[in-house]
Each structure stands twice: as structure tokens, then as C-alpha cells.
Design a protein around this motif. Structure first.
Motif, mmCIF file in Angstrom:
data_model
loop_
_atom_site.group_PDB
_atom_site.id
_atom_site.type_symbol
_atom_site.label_atom_id
_atom_site.label_comp_id
_atom_site.label_asym_id
_atom_site.label_seq_id
_atom_site.Cartn_x
_atom_site.Cartn_y
_atom_site.Cartn_z
ATOM 1 N N ASP A 113 0.830 -1.199 0.000
ATOM 2 C CA ASP A 113 0.000 0.000 0.000
ATOM 3 C C ASP A 113 0.872 1.259 0.000
ATOM 4 O O ASP A 113 0.399 2.358 0.244
ATOM 5 N N LEU A 114 2.142 1.101 -0.322
ATOM 6 C CA LEU A 114 3.063 2.218 -0.429
ATOM 7 C C LEU A 114 2.539 3.216 -1.460
ATOM 8 O O LEU A 114 2.101 2.834 -2.538
ATOM 9 N N ASP A 115 2.579 4.482 -1.105
ATOM 10 C CA ASP A 115 2.144 5.546 -2.011
ATOM 11 C C ASP A 115 3.294 5.864 -2.963
ATOM 12 O O ASP A 115 4.245 6.559 -2.600
ATOM 13 N N PHE A 116 3.202 5.350 -4.191
ATOM 14 C CA PHE A 116 4.290 5.510 -5.154
ATOM 15 C C PHE A 116 4.516 6.965 -5.548
ATOM 16 O O PHE A 116 5.647 7.399 -5.728
ATOM 17 N N SER A 117 3.453 7.728 -5.695
ATOM 18 C CA SER A 117 3.628 9.129 -6.093
ATOM 19 C C SER A 117 4.318 9.905 -4.973
ATOM 20 O O SER A 117 5.196 10.741 -5.242
ATOM 21 N N GLU A 118 3.982 9.627 -3.734
ATOM 22 C CA GLU A 118 4.642 10.279 -2.604
ATOM 23 C C GLU A 118 6.118 9.856 -2.523
ATOM 24 O O GLU A 118 6.999 10.675 -2.274
ATOM 25 N N MET A 119 6.377 8.585 -2.746
ATOM 26 C CA MET A 119 7.743 8.082 -2.715
ATOM 27 C C MET A 119 8.596 8.753 -3.792
ATOM 28 O O MET A 119 9.728 9.177 -3.540
ATOM 29 N N MET A 120 8.069 8.862 -5.010
ATOM 30 C CA MET A 120 8.820 9.475 -6.105
ATOM 31 C C MET A 120 9.019 10.974 -5.845
ATOM 32 O O MET A 120 10.077 11.510 -6.170
ATOM 33 N N ALA A 121 8.039 11.634 -5.262
ATOM 34 C CA ALA A 121 8.183 13.056 -4.937
ATOM 35 C C ALA A 121 9.305 13.249 -3.910
ATOM 36 O O ALA A 121 10.135 14.158 -4.039
ATOM 37 N N TRP A 122 9.359 12.385 -2.906
ATOM 38 C CA TRP A 122 10.420 12.453 -1.906
ATOM 39 C C TRP A 122 11.774 12.212 -2.569
ATOM 40 O O TRP A 122 12.747 12.898 -2.290
ATOM 41 N N HIS A 123 11.822 11.225 -3.457
ATOM 42 C CA HIS A 123 13.069 10.893 -4.164
ATOM 43 C C HIS A 123 13.566 12.103 -4.975
ATOM 44 O O HIS A 123 14.742 12.455 -4.915
ATOM 45 N N LYS A 124 12.669 12.725 -5.724
ATOM 46 C CA LYS A 124 13.064 13.883 -6.535
ATOM 47 C C LYS A 124 13.509 15.057 -5.662
ATOM 48 O O LYS A 124 14.510 15.716 -5.948
ATOM 49 N N LYS A 125 12.767 15.301 -4.574
ATOM 50 C CA LYS A 125 13.087 16.403 -3.676
ATOM 51 C C LYS A 125 14.459 16.206 -3.029
ATOM 52 O O LYS A 125 15.226 17.146 -2.876
ATOM 53 N N ASN A 126 14.774 15.001 -2.684
ATOM 54 C CA ASN A 126 16.016 14.711 -1.966
ATOM 55 C C ASN A 126 17.153 14.221 -2.873
ATOM 56 O O ASN A 126 18.229 13.929 -2.363
#
Length: 127
Positions: A113-126
Motif C-alpha cells: 500500500d506504499l504511495d508511489f507518487s509520494e515516494m517518487m516526490a520524496w526521491h526527486k526532492k532529496n
């Protein structure tokens, strides 16, 4: 956003379900795992998905040809002549994707149930 779905495996742990079909087409509540994964990725904003195939590759290709997944481009990385395992499968599939862009790699038989869009946003931000 780009994703690779690893769907080439032999599905040995899912036998006898995979004796006559690839694990990607084993159904959960009547829906193939591949379809569930494509919908989750598309709904999270992924627009390009590469799917690697090997075991019963022809059935996966037929399934993809007979279903429309609007809003997402799907390419097939064909390993029918030689199964490349995880690293080789990712390397070959990545040739279909634009260089220097983030890629999410997702096994077709993993449910989360991992939120992929949130994960990718965090990845791009960091970065």
C-alpha cells in the motif's frame, strides 16, 4: 514517470497456478496481478512502463494487446530466449527508458500500500 515491472520469472513458488500461465497473469479476485500493478502505477502518475517477459511470454503479450491501458505507454522487454534474472532484466528494460530519469522497479507479484507518487516526490526532492 517511468517504471519497470519485472514479470519474466518462472513463478515456481506459485505452482501449480503457473504450470499453464505466467505468474503475471495469476488472478487476485479475478484480476491478473499484471493488470493490478499497471493500474496502481498509472494511478500514481507513471506514464511509461516497461514489462520484462520470459515464462509464457506470448500470453503476456496477448494480454497486453487485448487490453487498453489508457494514459500509459507500455513497452515489452523480451527475454524469451534467455532469462536475465533481476539485474540483467532491469538493465535490458532500462534501454527503453529516457536516460537520467528516475525509474521505479516493481515486481509483478509484490503487493503493497506504499504511495508511489509520494515516494517518487520524496526521491526527486532529496535527489
Amino acid at each position: 514517470m517511468n517504471a519497470i515491472i519485472l514479470a519474466a520469472g518462472l513463478g515456481t513458488r506459485l505452482r501449480p497456478l503457473t504450470l499453464d500461465r505466467p505468474k503475471a497473469l495469476v488472478e487476485i479476485d479475478g484480476i491478473p496481478m499484471l493488470e493490478l500493478t499497471i493500474h496502481r502505477l498509472r494511478n500514481a502518475g507513471f506514464t511509461h512502463i516497461v514489462i520484462n517477459v520470459h515464462h509464457f511470454h506470448d500470453r503476456i503479450k496477448s494480454f497486453l494487446e487485448s487490453n487498453i491501458f489508457s494514459g500509459v505507454r507500455i513497452d515489452i522487454s523480451d527475454e524469451s530466449s534467455l532469462l536475465l534474472d533481476t539485474g540483467g532484466g532491469i538493465k535490458k528494460a532500462s534501454l527503453f527508458l529516457q536516460k537520467d530519469t528516475p525509474i521505479l522497479v516493481h515486481n509483478v507479484d509484490v503487493f503493497t500500500d506504499l504511495d508511489f507518487s509520494e515516494m517518487m516526490a520524496w526521491h526527486k526532492k532529496n535527489q
